[in-house]
Design an enzyme around this catalytic site. Structure first.
Site, PDB file in Angstrom:
ATOM      1  N   HIS A  71     -10.628  -0.850   0.749  1.00 52.92           N
ATOM      2  CA  HIS A  71      -9.539   0.031   1.208  1.00 52.92           C
ATOM      3  C   HIS A  71      -8.242  -0.443   0.583  1.00 52.92           C
ATOM      4  O   HIS A  71      -8.163  -1.553   0.050  1.00 52.92           O
ATOM      5  CB  HIS A  71      -9.444   0.063   2.743  1.00 52.92           C
ATOM      6  CG  HIS A  71      -9.015  -1.229   3.374  1.00 52.92           C
ATOM      7  ND1 HIS A  71      -9.778  -2.377   3.315  1.00 52.92           N
ATOM      8  CD2 HIS A  71      -7.895  -1.565   4.070  1.00 52.92           C
ATOM      9  CE1 HIS A  71      -9.169  -3.353   3.955  1.00 52.92           C
ATOM     10  NE2 HIS A  71      -8.005  -2.895   4.423  1.00 52.92           N
ATOM     11  N   HIS A  73      -5.235  -1.499   1.447  1.00 55.21           N
ATOM     12  CA  HIS A  73      -4.212  -2.432   1.926  1.00 55.21           C
ATOM     13  C   HIS A  73      -3.991  -3.541   0.895  1.00 55.21           C
ATOM     14  O   HIS A  73      -4.929  -4.000   0.254  1.00 55.21           O
ATOM     15  CB  HIS A  73      -4.592  -3.005   3.288  1.00 55.21           C
ATOM     16  CG  HIS A  73      -4.293  -2.065   4.421  1.00 55.21           C
ATOM     17  ND1 HIS A  73      -4.802  -2.228   5.688  1.00 55.21           N
ATOM     18  CD2 HIS A  73      -3.523  -0.941   4.477  1.00 55.21           C
ATOM     19  CE1 HIS A  73      -4.354  -1.250   6.475  1.00 55.21           C
ATOM     20  NE2 HIS A  73      -3.585  -0.457   5.761  1.00 55.21           N
ATOM     21  N   ASP A  75      -3.471  -6.657   0.924  1.00 58.20           N
ATOM     22  CA  ASP A  75      -4.169  -7.952   0.966  1.00 58.20           C
ATOM     23  C   ASP A  75      -5.585  -7.859   0.385  1.00 58.20           C
ATOM     24  O   ASP A  75      -6.268  -8.876   0.230  1.00 58.20           O
ATOM     25  CB  ASP A  75      -4.186  -8.543   2.385  1.00 58.20           C
ATOM     26  CG  ASP A  75      -4.865  -7.655   3.411  1.00 58.20           C
ATOM     27  OD1 ASP A  75      -4.635  -6.423   3.372  1.00 58.20           O
ATOM     28  OD2 ASP A  75      -5.618  -8.178   4.254  1.00 58.20           O
ATOM     29  N   HIS A  76      -6.035  -6.641   0.045  1.00 59.33           N
ATOM     30  CA  HIS A  76      -7.350  -6.459  -0.588  1.00 59.33           C
ATOM     31  C   HIS A  76      -7.238  -6.034  -2.047  1.00 59.33           C
ATOM     32  O   HIS A  76      -8.079  -6.396  -2.868  1.00 59.33           O
ATOM     33  CB  HIS A  76      -8.173  -5.418   0.192  1.00 59.33           C
ATOM     34  CG  HIS A  76      -8.448  -5.873   1.580  1.00 59.33           C
ATOM     35  ND1 HIS A  76      -9.642  -6.404   1.970  1.00 59.33           N
ATOM     36  CD2 HIS A  76      -7.624  -5.950   2.658  1.00 59.33           C
ATOM     37  CE1 HIS A  76      -9.562  -6.782   3.239  1.00 59.33           C
ATOM     38  NE2 HIS A  76      -8.343  -6.516   3.673  1.00 59.33           N
TER      39      HIS A  76
HETATM   40 ZN   LIG Z   1      -7.249  -6.975   5.346  1.00 61.06          ZN
END
Ligand SMILES: [Zn+2]
Length: 265
Positions: A71, A73, A75-76
């Site tokens: 997904h 976001h 942080d990914h």
């Molecule tokens: Zn995350």
């Protein structure tokens, strides 16, 4: 919270944890390398943040057939284009066109069969990857289900109705090990989905009770339902309460009933 942690990872899976621990990321983002026995090419899931050392550690496991995104976001996905460039243009595949080329529903390559399950809720673009290597299966859940604690389904990006449906879908995969976006691996993704469903329903009942007793803003709901919340994550709880209130007001509108106070939210 949750089940017993999985002892060891499947032999074809390597975990590289990004150095970005925090209240929303637990010990840091899990970046996963998947390489079937004897195969030259691997796949990787979620490069994580734009951290040069972390991306270099991932690149040591090259070559990759593709970089897959659970997904959008940051942080990914933040490190995805840098990693792709470091590797000489390895494709990035994502459900949201903003983050990569389109994900086909199934990828069969390099000794792996990867099925993409649409599991919106945490975000609209959230997917899980059900991966088979020989007779072994594992599900990579991103932030749809975490290895510890509960995930945030926050307005406006999240959708609680869609999320509950996604958990019901995952709940069908009995005894499949779960490799999440944060926190430890777990031995049974269905058990985790059931645990999350129970938790969400319990919370929704508490929010309904809070609304009946006069909480008419997400802030007041949080004060009643999560009185001991860590101040560092209170903002997330407020967005989460907003998603719960949205869900309840839609549900009540559809069923023709309405809890007192919901119409004012
Ligand atoms: Zn995350």
């Amino acid at each position: 919270m949750g089940g017993a942690e999985l002892d060891g990872l499947p032999g074809w899976v390597t975990l590289l944890r990004a150095p970005n621990p925090g209240p929303m990321t637990l010990d840091g983002t899990n970046s996963w390398v998947l390489r079937a026995p004897g195969e030259a090419f691997a796949f990787m899931i979620d490069p994580g943040p734009l951290d040069e050392g972390h991306l270099r550690a991932i690149a040591e496991h090259a070559p990759f057939r593709a970089i897959l995104i659970t997904h959008g976001h940051h942080d990914h996905v933040e490190g995805a284009s840098r990693l792709s460039a470091m590797l000489g243009g390895t494709p990035v595949l994502a459900a949201d066109a903003e983050h990569g080329a389109p994900l086909e529903p199934q990828i069969e390559s390099d000794g792996l069969r990867i099925r993409v399950l649409d599991t919106p809720g945490h975000t609209l673009d959230s997917v899980c990857f059900l991966v088979e290597s020989g007779n072994a299966r594992a599900m990579f859940t991103g932030d749809t289900i975490l290895g510890r604690g509960s995930t945030v389904v926050a307005a406006p990006d999240g959708d609680l109705g869609a999320y509950l449906a996604s958990l019901e879908l995952i709940n069908a995969y009995r005894d499949v090990p779960m490799l999440p976006g944060h926190g430890p691996a777990q031995p049974d993704v269905a058990a985790m989905a059931q645990f999350y469903l129970d938790h969400r329903r319990e919370r929704l009942a508490q929010v309904e009770a809070a609304v009946r007793s006069g909480a008419d803003t997400p802030e007041k709901v949080v004060d009643l339902v999560y009185p001991d919340i860590d101040p560092a994550v209170r903002f997330a709880a407020i967005f989460s309460a907003k998603a719960q209130l949205d869900y309840l007001s839609h549900k009540n509108r559809e069923s023709g009933t309405r809890a007192d106070g919901l119409d004012r939210l």
